[in-house]
Design a protein around this motif. Structure first.
Motif, PDB file in Angstrom:
ATOM      1  N   LEU A  45      -1.328  -0.643  13.735  1.00  0.00           N
ATOM      2  CA  LEU A  45      -0.319  -0.984  12.743  1.00  0.00           C
ATOM      3  C   LEU A  45       0.969  -1.468  13.415  1.00  0.00           C
ATOM      4  CD1 LEU A  45       0.020  -0.973   9.641  1.00  0.00           C
ATOM      5  CD2 LEU A  45       1.145   1.254   9.884  1.00  0.00           C
ATOM      6  N   ASP A  46       1.335  -0.841  14.517  1.00  0.00           N
ATOM      7  CA  ASP A  46       2.528  -1.268  15.252  1.00  0.00           C
ATOM      8  C   ASP A  46       2.380  -2.698  15.765  1.00  0.00           C
ATOM      9  OD1 ASP A  46       3.887   1.082  14.803  1.00  0.00           O
ATOM     10  OD2 ASP A  46       3.370   1.981  16.741  1.00  0.00           O
ATOM     11  N   ARG A  47       1.178  -3.053  16.194  1.00  0.00           N
ATOM     12  CA  ARG A  47       0.946  -4.438  16.641  1.00  0.00           C
ATOM     13  C   ARG A  47       1.121  -5.409  15.477  1.00  0.00           C
ATOM     14  NH1 ARG A  47      -3.667  -2.559  19.801  1.00  0.00           N
ATOM     15  NH2 ARG A  47      -5.074  -3.561  18.322  1.00  0.00           N
ATOM     16  N   ILE A  59       0.880  -1.171   0.000  1.00  0.00           N
ATOM     17  CA  ILE A  59       0.000   0.000   0.000  1.00  0.00           C
ATOM     18  C   ILE A  59       0.911   1.212   0.000  1.00  0.00           C
ATOM     19  CG2 ILE A  59      -1.814   1.276   1.206  1.00  0.00           C
ATOM     20  CD1 ILE A  59      -1.213  -2.244   2.296  1.00  0.00           C
ATOM     21  N   ALA A  60       0.865   2.002  -1.045  1.00  0.00           N
ATOM     22  CA  ALA A  60       1.791   3.126  -1.181  1.00  0.00           C
ATOM     23  C   ALA A  60       1.021   4.426  -1.384  1.00  0.00           C
ATOM     24  CB  ALA A  60       2.754   2.897  -2.347  1.00  0.00           C
ATOM     25  N   GLY A  61       1.637   5.528  -0.933  1.00  0.00           N
ATOM     26  CA  GLY A  61       1.098   6.851  -1.212  1.00  0.00           C
ATOM     27  C   GLY A  61       0.093   7.365  -0.211  1.00  0.00           C
ATOM     28  N   THR A  76       3.240  -8.760   4.778  1.00  0.00           N
ATOM     29  CA  THR A  76       4.169  -9.889   4.750  1.00  0.00           C
ATOM     30  C   THR A  76       3.503 -11.199   5.166  1.00  0.00           C
ATOM     31  OG1 THR A  76       4.898  -9.234   6.968  1.00  0.00           O
ATOM     32  CG2 THR A  76       6.217  -8.467   5.101  1.00  0.00           C
ATOM     33  N   ASP A  77       2.295 -11.108   5.734  1.00  0.00           N
ATOM     34  CA  ASP A  77       1.578 -12.312   6.151  1.00  0.00           C
ATOM     35  C   ASP A  77       0.078 -12.072   5.967  1.00  0.00           C
ATOM     36  OD1 ASP A  77       0.496 -14.555   7.325  1.00  0.00           O
ATOM     37  OD2 ASP A  77       1.829 -14.527   9.069  1.00  0.00           O
ATOM     38  N   SER A  81       3.984  -8.512  15.120  1.00  0.00           N
ATOM     39  CA  SER A  81       3.640  -9.907  14.830  1.00  0.00           C
ATOM     40  C   SER A  81       4.084 -10.335  13.432  1.00  0.00           C
ATOM     41  CB  SER A  81       2.128 -10.113  14.971  1.00  0.00           C
ATOM     42  OG  SER A  81       1.434  -9.354  13.980  1.00  0.00           O
ATOM     43  N   ASN A  82       4.840  -9.438  12.762  1.00  0.00           N
ATOM     44  CA  ASN A  82       5.387  -9.719  11.426  1.00  0.00           C
ATOM     45  C   ASN A  82       4.309  -9.905  10.354  1.00  0.00           C
ATOM     46  OD1 ASN A  82       8.141  -9.655  12.275  1.00  0.00           O
ATOM     47  ND2 ASN A  82       7.880 -11.725  13.121  1.00  0.00           N
ATOM     48  N   ALA A  83       3.155  -9.277  10.572  1.00  0.00           N
ATOM     49  CA  ALA A  83       2.117  -9.311   9.540  1.00  0.00           C
ATOM     50  C   ALA A  83       2.375  -8.269   8.462  1.00  0.00           C
ATOM     51  CB  ALA A  83       0.744  -9.082  10.155  1.00  0.00           C
ATOM     52  N   VAL A  84       3.034  -7.155   8.846  1.00  0.00           N
ATOM     53  CA  VAL A  84       3.346  -6.091   7.889  1.00  0.00           C
ATOM     54  C   VAL A  84       4.741  -5.548   8.166  1.00  0.00           C
ATOM     55  CG1 VAL A  84       0.904  -5.406   7.735  1.00  0.00           C
ATOM     56  CG2 VAL A  84       2.449  -4.169   9.289  1.00  0.00           C
ATOM     57  N   ALA A  85       5.287  -4.865   7.159  1.00  0.00           N
ATOM     58  CA  ALA A  85       6.510  -4.078   7.298  1.00  0.00           C
ATOM     59  C   ALA A  85       6.198  -2.695   6.753  1.00  0.00           C
ATOM     60  CB  ALA A  85       7.656  -4.714   6.522  1.00  0.00           C
ATOM     61  N   THR A  86       6.790  -1.666   7.339  1.00  0.00           N
ATOM     62  CA  THR A  86       6.423  -0.308   6.944  1.00  0.00           C
ATOM     63  C   THR A  86       7.655   0.526   6.595  1.00  0.00           C
ATOM     64  OG1 THR A  86       6.531   0.551   9.222  1.00  0.00           O
ATOM     65  CG2 THR A  86       4.415  -0.355   8.468  1.00  0.00           C
TER      66      THR A  86
END
Length: 251
Positions: free
Chosen positions: A219-221, A196-198, A238-239, A225-230
């Motif tokens: 989002l930090d949570r 998701i960009a922009g 990522t998951d 849990s390695n569900a996303v990277a920002t």
């Protein structure tokens, strides 16, 4: 019979005041107008000569990024977005904002006012430089009477948007903030890159009806849990399975 009759004040009525929001320059080049109109979802069934006739009757204008296309009073016109991106939102008396939709190019917005669902309290702002033209209720009615295939396309798009609005209301009613954020990320992510960009955190927060700080906490949570990277105005899923399980657990 021409698609739209030439009228000195066309677009008429409330559309005239809406046009004042648009910068008069630069206009799209004449050679680009046919291509821009041909790409519109509601005109895809028209022949080239029919689109050329419509092109002559619908002057285009540009709205630079940040332009308020219409404010809380609404506007009884149909806006054709030929290039750019527009945000539709509502704002509470204490300044909180709820994004209703992000309208992308080659479609229209403002249609609710044309079916007696008024837009008072709804704002439209250009998220980036836009190319827009405006059709009054009268112009749209004449266009649909002459070309029923245009009316069919309008109905299809409006029906799809009503279904999306119903799904959004259901999500707001039955899903908590964590589930809403997970669903938003999955919905906005590019299917190939999972990114998701922009969008800023504040912009994403308005899409789920919360404060920026609350969105960032969720989002930090997900990051932990390695569900996303920002990154800067960039989120990578990522998951996907983890986010889908979060949504299912909260329905």
């Amino acid at each position: 019979m021409s698609i739209l009759p030439r009228r000195r004040n066309s677009p008429s009525d409330n559309s005239a005041s809406a046009l004042k929001f648009y910068a008069p320059e630069p206009y799209p080049k004449e050679a680009d107008k046919l291509e821009l109109l041909s790409a519109m979802d509601i005109f895809q069934d028209l022949a080239k000569d029919q689109i050329e006739a419509l092109m002559d009757q619908t002057p285009m204008r540009t709205a630079v990024k940040g332009t308020m296309i219409f404010g809380a009073e609404g506007a009884e016109v149909l806006f054709l977005l030929k290039a750019g991106e527009v945000e539709l939102y509502r704002q509470s008396s204490d300044g909180r904002k709820l994004t209703l939709a992000i309208v992308e190019q080659n479609t229209f917005f403002g249609e609710m006012s044309l079916v007696d669902l008024h837009l008072e309290g709804t704002y439209a702002v250009a998220r980036e430089d836009c190319v827009i033209c405006v059709l009054s209720r009268h112009d749209l009615e004449e266009l649909m009477l002459e070309y029923p295939q245009v009316a069919i396309r309008v109905v299809e798009v409006v029906t799809q948007r009503l279904q999306q609005a119903r799904a959004f209301l259901q999500e707001m009613a039955f899903n908590d903030l964590t589930g809403r954020v997970a669903n938003l990320l999955l919905r906005l992510a590019d299917q190939e890159t999972n990114t998701i960009a922009g969008h800023s955190h504040e912009e994403l927060a308005t899409m789920v009806g919360c404060l920026r700080e609350s969105f960032t906490v969720v989002l930090d949570r997900f990051k932990q849990s390695n569900a996303v990277a920002t990154g800067r105005r960039h989120i990578e899923i990522t998951d996907r399975d983890q986010l889908m399980r979060i949504i299912e657990q909260r329905l």
